[in-house]
Design an enzyme around this catalytic site. Sequence first.
Site, PDB file in Angstrom:
ATOM      1  N   ASP A  42      -6.716  17.472 -16.174  1.00 23.43           N
ATOM      2  CA  ASP A  42      -7.019  16.077 -16.509  1.00 23.43           C
ATOM      3  C   ASP A  42      -6.632  15.890 -17.980  1.00 23.43           C
ATOM      4  O   ASP A  42      -7.286  16.424 -18.880  1.00 23.43           O
ATOM      5  CB  ASP A  42      -8.515  15.810 -16.272  1.00 23.43           C
ATOM      6  N   TYR A  72     -15.718  15.420 -17.142  1.00 23.07           N
ATOM      7  CA  TYR A  72     -16.233  14.058 -16.975  1.00 23.07           C
ATOM      8  C   TYR A  72     -17.271  14.098 -15.836  1.00 23.07           C
ATOM      9  O   TYR A  72     -17.030  14.694 -14.777  1.00 23.07           O
ATOM     10  CB  TYR A  72     -15.074  13.101 -16.648  1.00 23.07           C
ATOM     11  N   ARG A  76       0.844  -1.212   0.000  1.00 20.99           N
ATOM     12  CA  ARG A  76       0.000   0.000   0.000  1.00 20.99           C
ATOM     13  C   ARG A  76       0.870   1.250   0.000  1.00 20.99           C
ATOM     14  O   ARG A  76       0.465   2.315  -0.456  1.00 20.99           O
ATOM     15  CB  ARG A  76      -0.966   0.002   1.192  1.00 20.99           C
ATOM     16  N   LYS A 100      -8.212   4.638 -19.665  1.00 18.97           N
ATOM     17  CA  LYS A 100      -8.451   5.057 -21.040  1.00 18.97           C
ATOM     18  C   LYS A 100      -7.173   4.847 -21.874  1.00 18.97           C
ATOM     19  O   LYS A 100      -6.663   3.753 -21.913  1.00 18.97           O
ATOM     20  CB  LYS A 100      -8.955   6.497 -21.033  1.00 18.97           C
TER      21      LYS A 100
HETATM   22  C1  LIG Z   1     -11.789  12.599 -18.682  1.00 20.60           C
HETATM   23  C2  LIG Z   1     -12.007  11.575 -17.601  1.00 20.60           C
HETATM   24  N1  LIG Z   1     -11.427  11.753 -16.405  1.00 20.60           N
HETATM   25  C3  LIG Z   1     -11.604  10.869 -15.394  1.00 20.60           C
HETATM   26  C4  LIG Z   1     -12.393   9.757 -15.543  1.00 20.60           C
HETATM   27  C5  LIG Z   1     -12.584   8.795 -14.395  1.00 20.60           C
HETATM   28  O1  LIG Z   1     -11.744   7.708 -14.571  1.00 20.60           O
HETATM   29  P1  LIG Z   1     -12.049   6.217 -14.010  1.00 20.60           P
HETATM   30  O2  LIG Z   1     -13.296   5.729 -14.668  1.00 20.60           O
HETATM   31  O3  LIG Z   1     -10.816   5.466 -14.384  1.00 20.60           O
HETATM   32  O4  LIG Z   1     -12.211   6.350 -12.535  1.00 20.60           O
HETATM   33  C6  LIG Z   1     -13.009   9.518 -16.776  1.00 20.60           C
HETATM   34  C7  LIG Z   1     -13.864   8.340 -16.977  1.00 20.60           C
HETATM   35  O5  LIG Z   1     -14.514   8.179 -17.977  1.00 20.60           O
HETATM   36  C8  LIG Z   1     -12.810  10.459 -17.829  1.00 20.60           C
HETATM   37  O6  LIG Z   1     -13.392  10.303 -19.027  1.00 20.60           O
END
Ligand SMILES: Cc1ncc(COP(=O)(O)O)c(C=O)c1O
Length: 401
Positions: free
Chosen positions: A187, A116, A63, A212
């Site tokens: 992000d 998101y 961890r 992704k």
């Molecule tokens: C742009 C973006 N950021 C963050 C996330 C969240 O990621 P996770 O589903 O791996 O928790 C997503 C999920 O679709 C996303 O499209």
Amino acid sequence: MSEKHLSTELIHTGDGRICRELGASLSAPETLPIYLTSVFAFDDVESADAVYEHESDGYIYSRMANPNADAVSKIIASADGTETALVFSSGMAAITTAILSFVKTGDHIVASNVLYGGVHDYLSNEVKRFGIETTFANFAKEDISKLIRPNTKIVYVETISNPLMDVPDIAELAEAAHANGALLFVDNTFATPVVARPHSLGADVVLYSATKYLGGHSDIVGGAASAKSSLIDEIKRYQVLYGSIMSPSDCWLLARSLRTLELRMKRHSSNAVAVADFLSAHPGVEKVFYPGLPDSPSHEAAKRQFLGGNFGGMLSVNLKGGARAASSLIKELDMIQFVPSLAGTATTVSYAIKTSHRHYHPEELDAIGIIPGQVRFSIGLEDVDDIVRDISRALGKAQWI
Ligand SMILES: Cc1ncc(COP(=O)(O)O)c(C=O)c1O
């Protein structure tokens, strides 16, 4: 013949100590093996204490740190052009842990109003429980420096917004945030370090859903954060407390995927340009959202900031026939599957208002332009002719044209 009983032999023969026995005589493996161990053993209390105190190198408990997590973090930090990185159990884990590391009750966050859906939900609802307020704004239209307050700790944006593909001016946002003592969080999930390197434009913390493109094969859920060491040290303190780590096996898979990230992103991008051109000329399509299109409002910002002529593999379209057209198209697609995720090797389609963005209020969705006639494509690595053929055939079969 050992004097130990079978159950004891089964437990102890060939345990982790075999690595030390093989030690110098073992040829180095070309790729890092999976350290599938929750804990590391010590010869004595003094050597354990020295690792806890950072007086000697070593691992204690997975961890806190694990060789596979360290290895994949190094790849991500180097791709992002920054000092260090951490990997997490999901993109949401990376984002929420990073945010919690820098805010406390009474603080304020400024965030883009197109994000998101999970992050929008977290910033709209969850952080409120801790007395943290978020102001959402249209980053393309509003002067962000006017929204920053003395208690603003974080400005939060996506390099390419999900699902409208807006591209903000990161350098401008960094300047506004820094002038007021706030950090810029970006992000970079849709862009990846192949398309954009937000640290080079002034971002402080770069975040990923590694589920992704970084993972890229739709087989792991993971996240990452990269930054200079002093910021990552702070985030790591909370990661260890909350335990939002990535498993050694997923770290290994992620490291393997990252070896081909550049190749994959170039192909995703060139295929997406061709699909965007095809869709722009189609009579059933009202609007295409793709920063690579010269008439996109984000094209100039993308050209200025993006690397190697790549604009990413994500695009959205508004269909002339509205909601009926959208669900009809999704149903008629044959090779292209409907999945509420993105960025695998295969081209997929999604429907934001009923999947990733279903937590937004309908009025909010309408106001920002996420509408029932909109579908989002994640353009894959297939031969582009086959992608266009499937979309073209499905558009042709849909009843509304
Ligand atoms: C742009 C973006 N950021 C963050 C996330 C969240 O990621 P996770 O589903 O791996 O928790 C997503 C999920 O679709 C996303 O499209």
